[in-house]
Scaffold this active site. Structure first.
Site, mmCIF file in Angstrom:
data_model
loop_
_atom_site.group_PDB
_atom_site.id
_atom_site.type_symbol
_atom_site.label_atom_id
_atom_site.label_comp_id
_atom_site.label_asym_id
_atom_site.label_seq_id
_atom_site.Cartn_x
_atom_site.Cartn_y
_atom_site.Cartn_z
ATOM 1 N N CYS A 134 41.371 24.050 -61.986
ATOM 2 C CA CYS A 134 41.211 25.187 -63.440
ATOM 3 C C CYS A 134 40.061 26.186 -62.558
ATOM 4 O O CYS A 134 39.736 26.087 -61.224
ATOM 5 C CB CYS A 134 40.123 24.236 -64.019
ATOM 6 S SG CYS A 134 39.224 25.195 -65.656
ATOM 7 N N HIS A 153 37.910 28.184 -63.584
ATOM 8 C CA HIS A 153 36.537 28.558 -63.314
ATOM 9 C C HIS A 153 35.873 27.372 -62.674
ATOM 10 O O HIS A 153 34.492 27.410 -62.752
ATOM 11 C CB HIS A 153 35.943 28.166 -65.296
ATOM 12 C CG HIS A 153 37.037 28.866 -66.134
ATOM 13 N ND1 HIS A 153 37.532 29.356 -67.044
ATOM 14 C CD2 HIS A 153 35.291 28.616 -67.040
ATOM 15 C CE1 HIS A 153 37.466 30.068 -67.763
ATOM 16 N NE2 HIS A 153 36.511 30.110 -67.897
ATOM 17 N N CYS A 207 45.130 30.931 -64.568
ATOM 18 C CA CYS A 207 45.009 30.338 -66.211
ATOM 19 C C CYS A 207 45.121 29.200 -65.753
ATOM 20 O O CYS A 207 47.458 29.446 -65.550
ATOM 21 C CB CYS A 207 44.771 30.121 -67.328
ATOM 22 S SG CYS A 207 44.103 29.729 -68.546
ATOM 23 N N THR A 224 45.691 26.210 -67.631
ATOM 24 C CA THR A 224 46.251 25.893 -68.921
ATOM 25 C C THR A 224 47.094 25.907 -69.126
ATOM 26 O O THR A 224 48.293 25.843 -69.909
ATOM 27 C CB THR A 224 45.260 26.243 -69.421
ATOM 28 O OG1 THR A 224 43.767 25.363 -68.645
ATOM 29 C CG2 THR A 224 45.226 24.860 -70.836
ATOM 30 N N ASP A 261 43.496 35.329 -68.173
ATOM 31 C CA ASP A 261 43.007 34.367 -67.855
ATOM 32 C C ASP A 261 42.664 34.079 -68.761
ATOM 33 O O ASP A 261 41.474 35.018 -69.964
ATOM 34 C CB ASP A 261 41.537 34.035 -66.677
ATOM 35 C CG ASP A 261 41.085 32.822 -66.773
ATOM 36 O OD1 ASP A 261 41.872 31.558 -66.532
ATOM 37 O OD2 ASP A 261 39.572 32.460 -67.103
HETATM 38 N N1 DGL Z 1 40.540 28.782 -66.274
HETATM 39 C C1 DGL Z 1 41.600 28.037 -67.058
HETATM 40 C C2 DGL Z 1 42.087 27.060 -66.590
HETATM 41 O O1 DGL Z 1 42.218 27.872 -65.156
HETATM 42 C C3 DGL Z 1 40.308 27.372 -68.106
HETATM 43 C C4 DGL Z 1 40.781 26.808 -69.420
HETATM 44 C C5 DGL Z 1 40.390 26.778 -70.241
HETATM 45 O O2 DGL Z 1 39.584 28.051 -71.109
HETATM 46 O O3 DGL Z 1 39.544 25.317 -71.036
HETATM 47 O O4 DGL Z 1 42.197 26.011 -66.446
#
Ligand code: DGL
Length: 260
Positions: free
Chosen positions: A184, A186, A69, A71, A6
């Site tokens: 996401c 996070h 992740c 993203t 991630d």
């Molecule tokens: N944990 C990432 C996700 O699932 C966060 C992305 C970031 O670093 O902005 O999208």
């Protein structure tokens, strides 16, 4: 060994779910602490960061890589899968789970689904394809919450996060929605705040589904470790180097355990 990647500490929420499904493995968790958050970076930069992590995992001879992740998945997954011979498992927003849940509410009008994620995920072609494949374009609304990534990285789970989520939810008519998808990794840390601020809605993330999928793939390939053969372990790597701050990771894991 299984590599879990991630941009930061978000993927620990998926890692913990994976460990529940596959408790006898050795894990290498890679947080790209030097470059988080990814949502403010260009796609070219993100590709470069992910490439560094993938090369690290390949040197460590991992049997599979999990992109924890959303993203990074949206930017890199097709390219990685076309080049690498090991399985690449990737999280994606749990829109299907929310759509199925919506359909199962008998006798009620179909309501909308609020997908909260980073701007990169929400504007990606891959996300649009997912929505189209579920015929859900009319019921999916997108809400980018990039500040939550920064708040999670700073261990700000209190008042600031509550104000940010509350202000955002006030901009929409919450009664139109049946559920929120946390797209996401996070954002899973803030699940209790979402429940508190929108108690009438169901909340989903992609962690359970991704962990199950990983287990199925490893099982089909006969790659699941047998109990007692190698001891369970987790290593934490930050942007290519072993962490100097194990306590920080432990604090996040303690928080995730309280979520369950
Ligand atoms: N944990 C990432 C996700 O699932 C966060 C992305 C970031 O670093 O902005 O999208």
């Amino acid at each position: 060994m299984i590599g879990v990647f991630d941009s930061g500490i978000g993927g620990l929420t998926l890692l913990q779910e994976i460990i529940r499904h596959l408790p006898n493995e050795q894990y290498c968790y890679y947080a790209d602490t030097e470059n988080v958050p990814y949502s403010t970076k260009s796609e070219e930069q993100i590709k470069e960061y992910v490439e560094n992590a993938v090369n690290y995992f390949l040197q460590r001879k991992v049997k599979t890589i999990v992109l924890a992740c959303n993203t990074a998945t949206n930017v890199c997954i097709e390219d990685l899968r076309s080049r690498l011979s090991i399985p690449i498992i990737a999280i994606q927003p749990a829109v299907k789970v929310a759509v199925d849940n919506d359909k199962s509410v008998i006798n009620s009008q179909r309501k909308n689904i609020l997908v909260c994620a980073t701007p990169i995920t929400l504007r990606s072609v891959r996300f649009q394809r997912l929505v189209d494949s579920l015929n859900a374009d009319k019921i999916v609304e997108r809400m980018a919450l990039p500040e939550l990534v920064k708040l999670a990285e700073k261990e700000e789970f209190g008042r600031l996060a509550e104000e940010y989520i509350s202000n955002t939810l006030q901009q929409i008519d919450i009664s139109k929605f049946s559920s929120i998808v946390l797209g996401c990794t996070h954002f899973t840390y803030f699940e209790p705040l979402f429940y508190q601020l929108a108690p009438q809605l169901s909340i989903f993330d992609g962690n359970e589904g991704t962990a199950r999928h990983l287990k199925n793939i490893l099982s089909k390939l006969n790659l699941i470790s047998i109990k007692g053969k190698i001891p369970f372990s987790v290593e934490y790597i930050e942007s290519g180097k072993p962490t100097q701050n194990l306590e920080r990771f432990q604090r996040y894991i303690a928080r995730i355990e309280q979520l369950n």
